[in-house]
Design a protein around this motif. Structure first.
Motif, short mmCIF file in Angstrom:
data_model
loop_
_atom_site.label_atom_id
_atom_site.label_comp_id
_atom_site.label_asym_id
_atom_site.label_seq_id
_atom_site.Cartn_x
_atom_site.Cartn_y
_atom_site.Cartn_z
N THR A 1 0.81 -1.22 0.00
CA THR A 1 0.00 0.00 0.00
C THR A 1 0.84 1.27 0.00
OG1 THR A 1 -0.12 -0.02 2.43
CG2 THR A 1 -1.87 -1.17 1.21
N ASP A 2 2.14 1.16 -0.25
CA ASP A 2 3.02 2.32 -0.18
C ASP A 2 4.06 2.23 -1.27
OD1 ASP A 2 4.32 4.61 0.59
OD2 ASP A 2 5.33 3.71 2.31
N TRP B 1 6.16 4.59 -4.89
CA TRP B 1 6.36 5.78 -5.72
C TRP B 1 6.61 5.34 -7.16
CZ3 TRP B 1 5.54 10.44 -3.62
CH2 TRP B 1 5.70 10.60 -2.24
N ARG C 1 2.25 8.77 -6.26
CA ARG C 1 2.39 8.02 -5.01
C ARG C 1 1.25 7.03 -4.85
NH1 ARG C 1 3.23 10.16 1.26
NH2 ARG C 1 3.98 8.14 2.02
N SER D 1 -0.93 5.21 -2.21
CA SER D 1 -1.38 5.29 -0.83
C SER D 1 -2.63 4.44 -0.71
CB SER D 1 -1.68 6.74 -0.43
OG SER D 1 -2.11 6.82 0.91
N TRP E 1 -3.19 5.38 -6.84
CA TRP E 1 -2.04 6.17 -7.26
C TRP E 1 -2.49 7.58 -7.61
CZ3 TRP E 1 3.04 4.51 -7.46
CH2 TRP E 1 3.26 3.14 -7.32
N PRO F 1 8.31 5.44 4.71
CA PRO F 1 7.38 6.56 4.51
C PRO F 1 8.04 7.93 4.55
CG PRO F 1 7.09 5.56 6.68
CD PRO F 1 7.99 4.65 5.92
#
Length: 405
Positions: free
Chosen positions: A223-224, A226, A239, A241, A245, A266
């Motif tokens: 879930t995290d 770039w 990003r 999150s 995206w 993070p």
């Protein structure tokens, strides 16, 4: 990792540009025009000196490595291309380093072996992914378990799609690139950011509202993450999150582009690329995330192209690329508590150009891959290894192993 120039349709021309400004990395293939491996040398002096050693994965003539991912010092995967000048004969390459030998692994379910693999990622030693372009005009997706690799069919991707970067964590893999779309207002085809994701539920492919192309992607978890690229005139960063995206604010850099991103958590990430200036010169571009915003970092190099970025999870990073002021030397930037500094490889008495397209860091070993172009425009894959120690203490130059096909 990942990648990783100009643009997909003319991947060969793109390779000539070398800055991945639209997506590539040089490759090699058939006759052995390998660079002479220079002796190990101290790449940096002082108490934290590094030993540098050049080698080759022994691809066929006109071959190049585009990306690399390390799981350990004895488990490293690299991808690229052979026979770069033969548009309809060039062949994708997957090769493995076991600490002493590079071994090529064939791809099943595809007699053509694609055209070029641009990016590689590993969720675990038993789950390795690679993406690129195929001779059939479709995005090329490969999955392997460490011993065999297969081309994966992705119905959600079509001939107007292009993939340049991939990242993977357990139970989730993300590939990024672009999707061609006809703009009714401007009456021309434009590229929109494309993100393709596979989980236990299958594949999804989402075209974002962002105009441009994504070249690099990194995940810190499911879930995290770039993704980075450019619009053609300025950098783009998106990003992940949760499950969505979204584009984020980026420092205004006219002529800027991003080619790779590394994430440590993070509150820490680094993206690299370059900035086009008048006269065709390119300045290095490094953007840093501090948990709140992206900012531009100062680097000790006026002109250079950055293609790859990696880190050790402790705030130290290595960026690979090309320095036009010293084209015959391997070029990296290394950062630590005192900021960024230049790391160079061995010089050569023969005219040549060295481009390091990607870099990985495992244990105390930093390993960068790319290609060398000689005075006759012949490509040779190159592997540069940097590690602490005294000259002469690095691992011996690997010997070639017959390709497993």
């Amino acid at each position: 990792m990942s990648r990783r120039l100009s643009r997909r349709a003319l991947s060969l021309c793109v390779m000539l540009i070398g800055v991945l400004s639209c997506a590539l990395i040089r490759a090699s293939s058939a006759a052995h025009a390998h660079a002479d491996p220079p002796r190990p040398r101290a790449a940096e002096r002082g108490t934290t000196g590094l030993v540098q050693e050049s080698a080759t994965a022994r691809l066929q003539a006109d071959g190049s490595l585009s990306d690399v991912v390390g799981l350990s010092r004895t488990n490293v995967w690299a991808v690229g291309q052979e026979d770069v000048w033969e548009a309809w004969q060039n062949r994708s390459v997957i090769t493995h380093w076991d600490g002493g030998t590079w071994t090529e692994i064939g791809i099943r379910n595809d007699a053509s072996s694609a055209g070029h693999l641009r990016s590689v990622a590993a969720a675990s030693p038993r789950e390795i992914w690679a993406v690129g372009d195929g001779h059939d005009g479709l995005p090329y997706v490969v999955r392997g378990d460490g011993s065999v690799f297969d081309r994966v069919s992705v119905p959600q991707l079509g001939s107007g799609d292009w993939l340049g970067g991939v990242a993977s964590v357990p139970r989730k893999t993300v590939a990024v690139g672009s999707r061609a779309e006809f703009d009714e207002v401007r009456r021309r085809t434009v590229q929109k950011a494309l993100i393709a994701t596979v989980t236990s539920k299958g594949w999804t492919a989402v075209k974002g509202d962002v105009q441009g192309t994504l070249y690099g992607v990194a995940l810190a978890g499911r879930t995290d993450g770039w993704a980075v690229g450019d619009t053609g005139t300025e950098p783009v960063i998106m990003r992940l999150s949760g499950s969505t995206w979204k584009p984020v604010d980026v420092p205004a850099v006219t002529g800027g582009f991003l080619r790779d991103v590394h994430i440590d958590g993070p509150k820490r990430a680094v993206a690299v690329g370059g900035v086009y200036h008048d006269g065709g010169k390119i300045a290095p571009l490094v953007l840093t995330w501090n948990g709140r915003h992206w900012s531009r970092s100062a680097v000790p190099q006026r002109h250079a192209e950055l293609y790859g970025i990696t880190g050790d999870g402790k705030g130290h990073y290595w960026a690979s690329g090309f320095d036009p002021g010293h084209p015959g030397e391997a070029f990296l930037l290394r950062s630590g508590d005192s900021g960024w500094r230049v790391v160079r490889g061995e010089t050569s008495p023969k005219p040549r150009t060295v481009r390091l397209q990607a870099v990985t860091h495992v244990g105390d070993l930093t390993l960068a891959v790319g290609h060398v172009v000689d005075a006759n425009d012949r490509y040779t894959d190159v592997v540069e290894r940097f590690q602490p120690g005294k000259p002469g203490t690095a691992d011996p130059t690997p010997q070639p192993t017959p390709a497993a096909r």
